[in-house]
Design a protein around this motif. Structure first.
Motif, PDB file in Angstrom:
ATOM      1  N   HIS A  93       0.840  -1.194   0.000  1.00 49.99           N
ATOM      2  CA  HIS A  93       0.000   0.000   0.000  1.00 49.99           C
ATOM      3  C   HIS A  93       0.877   1.247   0.000  1.00 49.99           C
ATOM      4  N   HIS A 110       2.745   2.640  -6.848  1.00 50.57           N
ATOM      5  CA  HIS A 110       1.912   1.442  -6.682  1.00 50.57           C
ATOM      6  C   HIS A 110       2.193   0.433  -7.802  1.00 50.57           C
ATOM      7  N   LEU A 152      -9.665   0.809  -0.709  1.00 51.33           N
ATOM      8  CA  LEU A 152      -8.571   1.778  -0.853  1.00 51.33           C
ATOM      9  C   LEU A 152      -8.686   2.575  -2.143  1.00 51.33           C
ATOM     10  N   SER A 181      -8.920   4.738   2.880  1.00 50.92           N
ATOM     11  CA  SER A 181      -9.919   3.677   2.742  1.00 50.92           C
ATOM     12  C   SER A 181     -11.312   4.246   2.998  1.00 50.92           C
TER      13      SER A 181
END
Ligand code: HEM
Length: 507
Positions: A363, A396, A470, A478
């Protein structure tokens, strides 16, 4: 000529101009592949469902070989980058690169502070601040503040014994108290209050406004933003923040005068700024204001989201929790039941380190970061990249590429064991040099000290029916909260919290 013929000619001319414009746009950077898109609106649909956006963009960029063109409307495309070689190449040629244009939205608050500035100004500030900010003595000072605030955090969590708790808002207040005290030396005690102080509310408002602006299609344009209600909210919040900072600065300068002008004691970041010299000159009030505000923004929501997600991951994996607890016992021995951990001991917890790193891989709290090419552009792999090309470093995407991290959806802290070599151009939760996070050591210490205490005090339990949702804004958050259940481990550890809760703060 008949009026209709004139209109017809005008329409034809405008259509031709529009088609030329589209042609230029669609052939711009066309050396780079692009996933299929809808003419005129481009890839807007890939971003329109925020819960799926990270997954979709990751899948697309991997399919395109690590770099892809993206269109958002009929504007010049930007590149999304999750390719190690490209990143390494551009970082090594960093004199050509500055922050992407969407950082301009935050400038009314942060001015030209470290996060938003570029070129010579950024270089000088970064040089002046980075050595001082990573000094062990300063971090050790900060550890006392982390400890005080986490005592209060435990007393807040005590109320949730055997209950479900949404960590997100609680950790936000915790890290907010920390950043205010370490950055400005003020004790807000936000954790002990049920409503936000005026200062905290204003910071929250600004974060909200800027995050929304970056992710909104219309508000990106000044024309719409200046005519919206947001501008009024923004001005009001900025006035509150400026006013408080002004009062603190005046107070500091009075204290400095009474203790002698040359007093260079550094208790917080503001003291550090007051003592810093660039080219033999002290920073002025505006310089100081922009750096303090920068630290508040950069340092609070990032850490609170990280902390909430790490605790969530630990709850999700009881075997990992057991190993972490064993490590705590092994390192702390007879001090296991003492709440506060020393600076030295916090550096002897490799497994905790690995769990934090793996959570930040899965994350990335800042999932994407914008850059812009400057000067004469750059030649990469025989492709001429013109100046003003915008590209996003997609953290990411790097972290979820199986080529860089096999089985990326599996939570495996062992990836970060000392035998595994981690490449700084594929793993970048704190960004990449030269713009890497200045607060990295601060954040790691803050996270470790809080997690160590929480782990030894509570058993963290997964709530099987709770699912994270998320979404990327500027930071990850979130939409369903970050919820776990907590249960006190033993009465012995829950020693009365010695933290003094001062409710009379005037900010
Ligand atoms: C877990 C917590 C944190 C994470 C994940 C994080 C992540 C990052 C990332 C990814 C960047 C680079 C952004 C970019 O490339 O555009 C960054 C920059 C920065 N961070 Fe952090 N950060 C954290 C905590 C902090 C803290 C606690 C502070 C301050 C006390 C801080 C101060 C900064 C500053 C000043 C920059 C700008 C550096 C520059 O451009 O020279 N961060 N952070």
């Amino acid at each position: 000529m008949e009026i209709f013929e004139i209109i017809e000619a005008l329409i034809l001319a405008l259509t031709a101009l529009f088609l030329i414009h589209l042609f230029r746009i669609y052939t711009y950077l066309n050396e780079f592949p692009t996933p299929s898109f809808t003419p005129i609106i481009g890839h807007v649909f890939d971003y329109s469902n925020p819960s799926k956006a990270l997954e979709t963009i990751t899948k697309n960029v991997i399919k395109c070989g690590g770099i892809m063109r993206q269109y958002l409307g009929p504007q010049h495309p930007f590149l999304v980058v999750a390719d190690k070689d490209f990143l390494e190449f551009t970082c090594k040629n960093n004199r050509y690169i500055s922050k992407g244009s969407h950082y301009n939205y935050i400038k009314p608050w942060l001015g030209e502070g470290l996060v938003t500035s570029n070129g010579e100004k950024w270089k000088q500030r970064r040089r002046a601040l980075s050595t001082k900010f990573s000094q062990t003595s300063l971090l050790q000072n900060f550890l006392d503040i982390f400890n005080q605030k986490s005592d209060i955090l435990l007393s807040v969590l005590d109320k949730y014994h055997n209950k479900d708790v949404n960590l997100q808002p609680i950790m936000k207040r915790f890290t907010f108290d920390i950043i205010c005290e370490t950055a400005m030396g003020i004790c807000l005690n936000q954790q002990s209050q049920t409503t936000n102080t005026e200062y905290a509310a204003s910071v929250e408002t600004l974060c909200d406004i800027y995050y929304n602006r970056m992710s909104s299609y219309l508000m990106r344009y000044d024309f719409f933003y200046q005519r919206s209600d947001e501008i009024v909210r923004e001005k009001k919040a900025l006035a509150v923040i400026d006013d408080i900072l002004e009062k603190i600065l005046n107070l500091k300068s009075e204290v400095k005068k009474s203790s002698g002008e040359n007093d260079a004691t550094t208790n917080d970041f503001l003291d550090l700024l007051l003592n810093v010299e660039i080219d033999g000159k002290r920073l002025n009030k505006d310089d100081i204001r922009e750096e303090v505000n920068t630290f508040i923004l950069a340092g609070y929501d990032t850490s609170s989201t990280a902390l909430s997600l790490i605790l969530y991951k630990i709850a999700e994996h009881p075997d990992i929790q057991k190993k972490l607890l064993e490590e705590q016992k092994e390192v702390l021995k007879e001090d296991f039941k003492k709440l506060h951990v020393s600076f030295e001991n916090l550096h002897k917890m490799p497994y905790l380190d690995m769990v934090i790193k793996e959570t930040l891989r899965m994350h990335a709290i800042i999932p994407m970061s914008g850059r812009r090419l400057e000067k004469d552009g750059l030649k990469y792999d025989n492709i001429n990249l013109p100046s003003t090309v915008n590209f996003s470093i997609f953290m990411h995407g790097f972290h979820h590429n199986p080529e860089y991290f096999p089985e990326p959806e599996k939570f495996r802290p062992e990836r970060f064991s000392s035998n595994e070599k981690i490449d700084k151009f594929t793993y970048m939760p704190f960004g990449v040099k030269p713009r890497q996070c200045l607060g990295k050591n601060f954040a790691m210490l803050e996270l470790k000290s809080a997690i160590s205490k929480i782990l030894r005090t509570y058993q963290l339990i997964n709530i099987s029916e709770h699912q994270l949702d998320l979404k990327p804004k500027l930071l990850l958050y979130s939409a369903t909260g970050i919820c776990i259940k907590i249960r006190k481990r033993s009465k012995n550890i829950t020693k009365k919290q010695e933290a003094s809760v001062n409710l009379s703060t005037s900010y």
